[in-house]
Design an enzyme around this catalytic site. Structure first.
Site, short mmCIF file in Angstrom:
data_model
loop_
_atom_site.label_atom_id
_atom_site.label_comp_id
_atom_site.label_asym_id
_atom_site.label_seq_id
_atom_site.Cartn_x
_atom_site.Cartn_y
_atom_site.Cartn_z
N ARG A 10 -65.48 88.61 -74.46
CA ARG A 10 -64.92 87.29 -74.97
C ARG A 10 -65.97 86.33 -75.01
O ARG A 10 -65.49 85.09 -75.37
CB ARG A 10 -63.81 87.16 -74.32
CG ARG A 10 -62.62 88.24 -74.54
CD ARG A 10 -61.19 87.56 -74.63
NE ARG A 10 -60.22 88.50 -74.89
CZ ARG A 10 -59.73 89.36 -73.79
NH1 ARG A 10 -59.78 88.88 -72.69
NH2 ARG A 10 -58.74 90.16 -74.32
N LYS A 55 -74.35 79.78 -85.79
CA LYS A 55 -73.80 80.79 -86.87
C LYS A 55 -74.26 82.15 -86.37
O LYS A 55 -75.45 82.30 -86.45
CB LYS A 55 -73.99 80.44 -88.26
CG LYS A 55 -73.37 79.40 -88.92
CD LYS A 55 -73.42 79.13 -90.56
CE LYS A 55 -72.44 78.27 -91.01
NZ LYS A 55 -72.89 78.27 -92.28
N GLU A 98 -86.50 78.00 -96.75
CA GLU A 98 -85.36 77.05 -95.82
C GLU A 98 -85.84 75.72 -95.87
O GLU A 98 -85.18 74.78 -95.53
CB GLU A 98 -84.81 77.90 -94.74
CG GLU A 98 -84.09 79.09 -94.92
CD GLU A 98 -82.61 79.15 -95.21
OE1 GLU A 98 -82.41 77.86 -95.83
OE2 GLU A 98 -82.12 79.99 -95.49
N LYS A 110 -81.20 69.51 -89.33
CA LYS A 110 -80.35 70.65 -89.17
C LYS A 110 -79.39 70.53 -87.83
O LYS A 110 -78.12 70.37 -87.74
CB LYS A 110 -80.71 72.31 -88.93
CG LYS A 110 -79.82 72.93 -88.48
CD LYS A 110 -79.78 74.28 -89.27
CE LYS A 110 -78.46 75.28 -89.09
NZ LYS A 110 -78.57 76.44 -89.40
N GLU A 154 -68.54 73.35 -89.98
CA GLU A 154 -68.45 73.43 -91.37
C GLU A 154 -67.25 73.01 -92.19
O GLU A 154 -66.89 73.76 -93.17
CB GLU A 154 -68.91 74.82 -92.17
CG GLU A 154 -69.49 74.72 -93.40
CD GLU A 154 -70.38 75.94 -93.94
OE1 GLU A 154 -71.24 76.46 -93.37
OE2 GLU A 154 -70.25 76.56 -95.13
N ARG A 177 -71.86 70.36 -93.26
CA ARG A 177 -72.73 71.38 -93.03
C ARG A 177 -72.90 72.42 -94.33
O ARG A 177 -73.93 73.23 -94.34
CB ARG A 177 -72.09 72.30 -91.71
CG ARG A 177 -73.02 73.29 -91.32
CD ARG A 177 -72.58 73.87 -90.00
NE ARG A 177 -73.57 74.67 -89.57
CZ ARG A 177 -73.75 75.34 -88.44
NH1 ARG A 177 -73.03 74.97 -87.47
NH2 ARG A 177 -74.54 76.70 -88.44
N ASN A 212 -76.01 75.32 -97.21
CA ASN A 212 -75.72 76.46 -98.13
C ASN A 212 -76.33 76.35 -99.40
O ASN A 212 -75.90 77.15 -100.23
CB ASN A 212 -74.23 76.94 -98.22
CG ASN A 212 -73.86 77.44 -96.66
OD1 ASN A 212 -74.48 77.95 -95.94
ND2 ASN A 212 -72.59 76.91 -96.43
N HIS A 238 -77.50 79.44 -101.34
CA HIS A 238 -77.09 80.53 -100.58
C HIS A 238 -75.87 81.42 -101.23
O HIS A 238 -75.81 82.60 -101.01
CB HIS A 238 -76.51 80.30 -99.19
CG HIS A 238 -77.64 79.89 -98.36
ND1 HIS A 238 -78.64 78.94 -98.56
CD2 HIS A 238 -78.11 80.55 -97.11
CE1 HIS A 238 -79.45 78.96 -97.65
NE2 HIS A 238 -79.10 79.80 -96.69
N HIS A 269 -77.15 85.03 -101.55
CA HIS A 269 -76.37 86.10 -100.90
C HIS A 269 -75.59 87.19 -101.64
O HIS A 269 -76.16 88.34 -101.47
CB HIS A 269 -75.15 85.39 -100.03
CG HIS A 269 -75.42 84.86 -98.77
ND1 HIS A 269 -74.59 84.03 -98.27
CD2 HIS A 269 -76.65 84.69 -98.27
CE1 HIS A 269 -74.92 83.62 -97.08
NE2 HIS A 269 -76.12 83.78 -96.93
N HIS A 278 -84.35 87.26 -97.03
CA HIS A 278 -82.96 86.23 -97.26
C HIS A 278 -83.71 84.93 -97.94
O HIS A 278 -83.21 84.47 -98.85
CB HIS A 278 -82.43 85.88 -95.86
CG HIS A 278 -81.77 84.92 -95.84
ND1 HIS A 278 -80.26 84.65 -96.65
CD2 HIS A 278 -81.67 83.58 -95.28
CE1 HIS A 278 -79.85 83.60 -96.43
NE2 HIS A 278 -80.43 82.86 -95.64
#
Ligand code: GLY
Length: 363
Positions: free
Chosen positions: A118, A140, A182, A224, A234, A238, A242, A245, A249, A262
């Protein structure tokens, strides 16, 4: 060495940036609570750097776990195999995981750290430009599924990010270029002066110039860290990180994970987002042209391969994590250095932008 901080109260952490850091035991020690560490890497990075990191962590009887390099390893199968190795080794909840590698290693190790017992501590040691400027910072973590990228994951902040700029010497040109996507993103969403500098110094960055890359990494991490500190999960700004993205993606998923890097997909995605912004009347033609030119100069792809059907891309975009109540949410540009979220863009307009991306950029 220069240090930034991600300011998240008791979960805040340093980002150290400099040469030779990954072999310095003193940089790991304050962030390791227990007696054991497990280094997770891919077989390529492990062969290059695994022994050095094991040496720095010798006091913690390090175990080095590896998986095959590439985005197509970011799967539940890899995750299960790594988790079983931790279980078989009887590592308790005071183990610290060390993510040694690029974005795939960081996302995988972070998700393992978020879920093992956990949640256990982890340290990010990013070795690609892309991971150093983006994916290692902000917590993330995640895995891909055939239906979309990073659709399984958790927010789990590292204890520390160690950016050893010497690792950039191990990158090939394609990986360096992918990382620059990026970097360009930060200029586009948040800092017009930084973008001016990127335009001026792109040749030095592409040539692997150390001081130029360090400056790019520092400013990217600074932007960042500020955004993550203000909006860790987010709920708001935030999401601006993206930019490109949602398109990117979808390109990665449609071409088969690992076919495009990526950063390559994000590069073309940002160009598509700029064109969408122009069609929405938000971005001038001049600014859109600037984005196109910079993406091209960085050596990133500027057009889609013909075999990707528009409907396929639209299908993946409809499954994007930012979609809320069935309404698309996309990052657009209002100017160079200023981004915003738009909701409910019609699929027909997205299809127009996708179709426009089939044509090569005019010389
Ligand atoms: N890569 C986007 C984010 O970390 O929010």
């Amino acid at each position: 060495m220069r240090t930034l901080r991600v300011d998240l109260a008791d979960r805040g952490y340093p980002i150290h940036i400099g040469s030779g850091l990954l072999a310095d035991p003193g940089l790991y020690r304050p962030h390791i609570a227990g007696r054991r560490v497990v280094i997770v890497s891919d077989s390529r990075v492990s062969a290059l750097l695994g022994a050095r990191v094991c040496g720095a962590l010798a006091d913690y009887q390090p175990l080095l776990l590896e998986f095959a390099p590439g985005e197509d390893s970011k799967t539940l199968d890899t995750y299960a195999r790594l988790a079983d190795q931790l279980i078989e080794g009887r590592f308790d909840r005071r183990v610290t995981l060390i993510a040694l590698g690029g974005g795939v290693v960081g996302d995988m190790t972070g998700f393992l750290a978020a879920s093992y017992h956990r949640g256990v501590d982890f340290i990010q040691v990013p070795t690609t430009l892309l991971a150093q400027v983006d994916s290692s910072v902000g917590g993330k973590t995640g895995l891909n599924r055939p239906g979309g990228k990073n659709l399984l994951g958790a927010f789990h902040q590292p204890r520390c990010v160690l950016i050893d700029t010497d690792t950039l010497k191990t990158l090939d040109q394609r990986e360096l270029t992918a990382g620059l996507a990026e970097v360009i993103k930060y200029g586009l969403i948040a800092d017009a002066e930084f973008l001016d500098w990127l335009e001026r110094d792109m040749d030095a960055l592409l040539g692997g110039d150390g001081p130029a890359l360090t400056r790019a990494i520092y400013r990217s991490c600074e932007i960042k860290a500020a955004i993550v500190a203000a909006d860790e999960r987010e709920a708001g700004q935030r999401a601006l990180l993206n930019l490109g993205h949602t398109f990117g993606h979808a390109i990665e998923a449609a071409t088969g994970y690992g076919t495009w890097l990526h950063g390559e997909a994000v590069g073309l995605g940002m160009l598509m987002a700029a064109r969408l912004s122009q069609r929405l009347g938000r971005l001038s033609a001049d600014a859109c042209g600037r984005v196109a030119l910079l993406i091209q100069r960085a050596g990133l792809p500027t057009c889609l391969p013909p075999e990707i059907a528009t409907d396929t891309l639209l299908g993946f975009m409809a499954g994007d994590k930012k979609v809320l109540d069935g309404r698309s949410r996309l990052v657009v540009l209002d100017a160079v250095g200023r981004a915003a979220i738009v909701e409910g863009v019609e699929p027909s307009l997205l299809a127009t932008v996708i179709d426009a991306a089939r044509a090569p950029l005019a010389a």
